[in-house]
Design a protein around this motif. Sequence first.
Motif, PDB file in Angstrom:
ATOM      1  N   ALA A 269      59.930  45.735 -24.853  1.00  0.00           N
ATOM      2  CA  ALA A 269      60.309  45.628 -23.436  1.00  0.00           C
ATOM      3  C   ALA A 269      59.347  44.685 -22.715  1.00  0.00           C
ATOM      4  CB  ALA A 269      60.294  47.001 -22.775  1.00  0.00           C
ATOM      5  N   GLU A 270      58.060  44.793 -23.044  1.00  0.00           N
ATOM      6  CA  GLU A 270      57.058  43.944 -22.421  1.00  0.00           C
ATOM      7  C   GLU A 270      57.248  42.480 -22.848  1.00  0.00           C
ATOM      8  OE1 GLU A 270      53.088  45.047 -23.438  1.00  0.00           O
ATOM      9  OE2 GLU A 270      52.231  44.062 -21.675  1.00  0.00           O
ATOM     10  N   SER A 271      57.539  42.282 -24.133  1.00  0.00           N
ATOM     11  CA  SER A 271      57.675  40.903 -24.597  1.00  0.00           C
ATOM     12  C   SER A 271      58.931  40.248 -24.009  1.00  0.00           C
ATOM     13  CB  SER A 271      57.700  40.846 -26.124  1.00  0.00           C
ATOM     14  OG  SER A 271      58.946  41.251 -26.617  1.00  0.00           O
ATOM     15  N   LEU A 275      58.821  36.663 -22.195  1.00  0.00           N
ATOM     16  CA  LEU A 275      59.566  35.502 -22.690  1.00  0.00           C
ATOM     17  C   LEU A 275      60.596  35.012 -21.681  1.00  0.00           C
ATOM     18  CD1 LEU A 275      59.898  36.675 -26.402  1.00  0.00           C
ATOM     19  CD2 LEU A 275      58.531  34.736 -25.572  1.00  0.00           C
ATOM     20  N   GLN A 276      61.179  35.947 -20.921  1.00  0.00           N
ATOM     21  CA  GLN A 276      62.151  35.525 -19.912  1.00  0.00           C
ATOM     22  C   GLN A 276      61.482  34.709 -18.807  1.00  0.00           C
ATOM     23  OE1 GLN A 276      63.959  39.326 -19.091  1.00  0.00           O
ATOM     24  NE2 GLN A 276      65.853  38.767 -20.128  1.00  0.00           N
ATOM     25  N   ARG A 277      60.277  35.159 -18.421  1.00  0.00           N
ATOM     26  CA  ARG A 277      59.566  34.425 -17.372  1.00  0.00           C
ATOM     27  C   ARG A 277      59.116  33.054 -17.891  1.00  0.00           C
ATOM     28  NH1 ARG A 277      56.435  34.609 -12.458  1.00  0.00           N
ATOM     29  NH2 ARG A 277      54.445  33.575 -12.790  1.00  0.00           N
ATOM     30  N   ILE A 278      58.650  33.029 -19.144  1.00  0.00           N
ATOM     31  CA  ILE A 278      58.206  31.752 -19.708  1.00  0.00           C
ATOM     32  C   ILE A 278      59.382  30.771 -19.808  1.00  0.00           C
ATOM     33  CG2 ILE A 278      57.280  30.654 -21.793  1.00  0.00           C
ATOM     34  CD1 ILE A 278      55.520  33.168 -22.152  1.00  0.00           C
ATOM     35  N   LEU A 279      60.545  31.289 -20.206  1.00  0.00           N
ATOM     36  CA  LEU A 279      61.739  30.434 -20.265  1.00  0.00           C
ATOM     37  C   LEU A 279      62.022  29.817 -18.894  1.00  0.00           C
ATOM     38  CD1 LEU A 279      64.321  29.318 -21.648  1.00  0.00           C
ATOM     39  CD2 LEU A 279      65.467  31.451 -21.036  1.00  0.00           C
ATOM     40  N   LYS A 280      61.950  30.647 -17.865  1.00  0.00           N
ATOM     41  CA  LYS A 280      62.247  30.181 -16.514  1.00  0.00           C
ATOM     42  C   LYS A 280      61.262  29.089 -16.090  1.00  0.00           C
ATOM     43  CE  LYS A 280      62.800  32.109 -11.971  1.00  0.00           C
ATOM     44  NZ  LYS A 280      61.485  32.452 -11.431  1.00  0.00           N
ATOM     45  N   ILE A 281      59.978  29.316 -16.378  1.00  0.00           N
ATOM     46  CA  ILE A 281      58.959  28.337 -15.963  1.00  0.00           C
ATOM     47  C   ILE A 281      59.086  27.047 -16.781  1.00  0.00           C
ATOM     48  CG2 ILE A 281      56.463  27.925 -15.766  1.00  0.00           C
ATOM     49  CD1 ILE A 281      56.437  30.366 -14.243  1.00  0.00           C
ATOM     50  N   ARG A 282      59.406  27.180 -18.061  1.00  0.00           N
ATOM     51  CA  ARG A 282      59.611  25.963 -18.862  1.00  0.00           C
ATOM     52  C   ARG A 282      60.823  25.191 -18.340  1.00  0.00           C
ATOM     53  NH1 ARG A 282      58.346  27.138 -25.305  1.00  0.00           N
ATOM     54  NH2 ARG A 282      56.076  27.109 -25.085  1.00  0.00           N
ATOM     55  N   GLU A 283      61.896  25.908 -17.989  1.00  0.00           N
ATOM     56  CA  GLU A 283      63.092  25.227 -17.448  1.00  0.00           C
ATOM     57  C   GLU A 283      62.752  24.473 -16.155  1.00  0.00           C
ATOM     58  OE1 GLU A 283      66.891  27.878 -19.061  1.00  0.00           O
ATOM     59  OE2 GLU A 283      66.060  28.326 -17.081  1.00  0.00           O
ATOM     60  N   GLU A 284      61.947  25.124 -15.313  1.00  0.00           N
ATOM     61  CA  GLU A 284      61.610  24.502 -14.032  1.00  0.00           C
ATOM     62  C   GLU A 284      60.692  23.306 -14.194  1.00  0.00           C
ATOM     63  OE1 GLU A 284      61.841  28.652 -11.469  1.00  0.00           O
ATOM     64  OE2 GLU A 284      59.927  27.565 -11.567  1.00  0.00           O
ATOM     65  N   HIS A 285      59.734  23.397 -15.143  1.00  0.00           N
ATOM     66  CA  HIS A 285      58.703  22.363 -15.196  1.00  0.00           C
ATOM     67  C   HIS A 285      58.846  21.386 -16.351  1.00  0.00           C
ATOM     68  CE1 HIS A 285      56.533  23.880 -11.755  1.00  0.00           C
ATOM     69  NE2 HIS A 285      56.916  25.078 -12.179  1.00  0.00           N
ATOM     70  N   GLY A 301      66.439  34.963 -28.913  1.00  0.00           N
ATOM     71  CA  GLY A 301      67.488  35.358 -29.858  1.00  0.00           C
ATOM     72  C   GLY A 301      66.946  36.330 -30.903  1.00  0.00           C
ATOM     73  N   LEU A 302      65.746  36.000 -31.423  1.00  0.00           N
ATOM     74  CA  LEU A 302      65.122  36.884 -32.423  1.00  0.00           C
ATOM     75  C   LEU A 302      64.791  38.246 -31.812  1.00  0.00           C
ATOM     76  CD1 LEU A 302      62.599  34.429 -34.139  1.00  0.00           C
ATOM     77  CD2 LEU A 302      64.646  35.442 -35.192  1.00  0.00           C
ATOM     78  N   LEU A 303      64.273  38.216 -30.584  1.00  0.00           N
ATOM     79  CA  LEU A 303      63.896  39.465 -29.932  1.00  0.00           C
ATOM     80  C   LEU A 303      65.128  40.359 -29.719  1.00  0.00           C
ATOM     81  CD1 LEU A 303      61.797  41.261 -28.541  1.00  0.00           C
ATOM     82  CD2 LEU A 303      62.119  39.940 -26.465  1.00  0.00           C
TER      83      LEU A 303
END
Length: 355
Positions: A269-271, A275-285, A301-303
């Motif tokens: 649940a923590e991961s 990962l969702q937040r990291i995806l969002k920040i990578r998409e933005e930047h 996908g693996l998670l």
Amino acid sequence: MPAINPLSNPKSIKLNCELCGKVAYIQCQFCRVTYYCSKEHQTTDWNGIHVKICQLLVPLRTQAKLLGSEEERRNKEKDIRRNQKALLEMTRTEAQKHLHESNFELAIPAALQSLRFSMDLNGSSSIDLVPSYLLLGEASIGLNRYPQAEEYLSLAKYAVLKKPDCSHAMRSQLHRNFGKLYASLGKYDEALEQLAADIYYSSLAMGPEHEGTTGGYYHMGNVFVAQEQYESALAMYEKVVEIWYMTLNEAVRTLEDTNVELIDEAVTAESLQMLQRILKIREEHLGVIHTATAECHHILGLLYRYMRNYEKAREHTVKALELFTETAGLDHPSRQIVQQSLNYFDQFQEHNGYL
Ligand SMILES: [Zn+2]
Ligand SMILES: [Zn+2]
């Protein structure tokens, strides 16, 4: 939720609210050993932990006269300690579960109970109280109650300072919580210092590539985002992604081949949050169409595969495949790895009758 039982309380006996310690006016009508200042606090305690321990508290709090021989009394005391130990474990697990679900309000009563059991068992200044203080600190940070969080974390710090041989894992958790607190207060330099110490101790405790160290890197990344230092933030997130990629690859294979779970539910649940937040920040930047974004979809996908949410797993894996094809071409090794992963996933689903 039980009905309220107005308390007929002789003035000479002062009863305190289970949750906040203020003068109590109502009593739980089921166990009759817990008291509350208000219906609101009774409800919070009930939902947070009391529903699970209401009846179990009765023998612990009603001081039945210990009759019988000395041996019988000793056995009875042993019984009580055994129950307290089991309840300590249970209340800590409940508090942790509430924290992972971001139910900070409900984590407080569970963590408070765990603190009481721990004090009954270990006294009021033991190192064994630290996990409960940390739970209370983390819940208080989640509720934006910073002075209270600081108080709990300081108590934990004090207990740790008195115990030079305290475990690395405990030190790491203490520094992580201070890091999160300082980050919430906008004290970014102090936060980074604490989180660096967290990474140091969690690396000693579990190894530098263990998923337990990702929390430190992740929160450091968040501090850099708050400071708008995106390059540093992305470097920290890179480390998180790298560790989760290795961990999940192994965990998914093991789960699908042998049905053994290497990672527990709370950690997944923590991961997912990370990962969702990291995806969002990578998409933005970095951009929505980017190999780093593709990589994030692959790991998500693996998670999801590990969490047995096969629909979401497919969605992210297909997205990763598309993005790798678009950004790196059909022959790129990363794309081929995702393709292999998808093929294996299809076989697994076919074999198990999901397709
Ligand atoms: Zn209260
Ligand atoms: Zn009760």
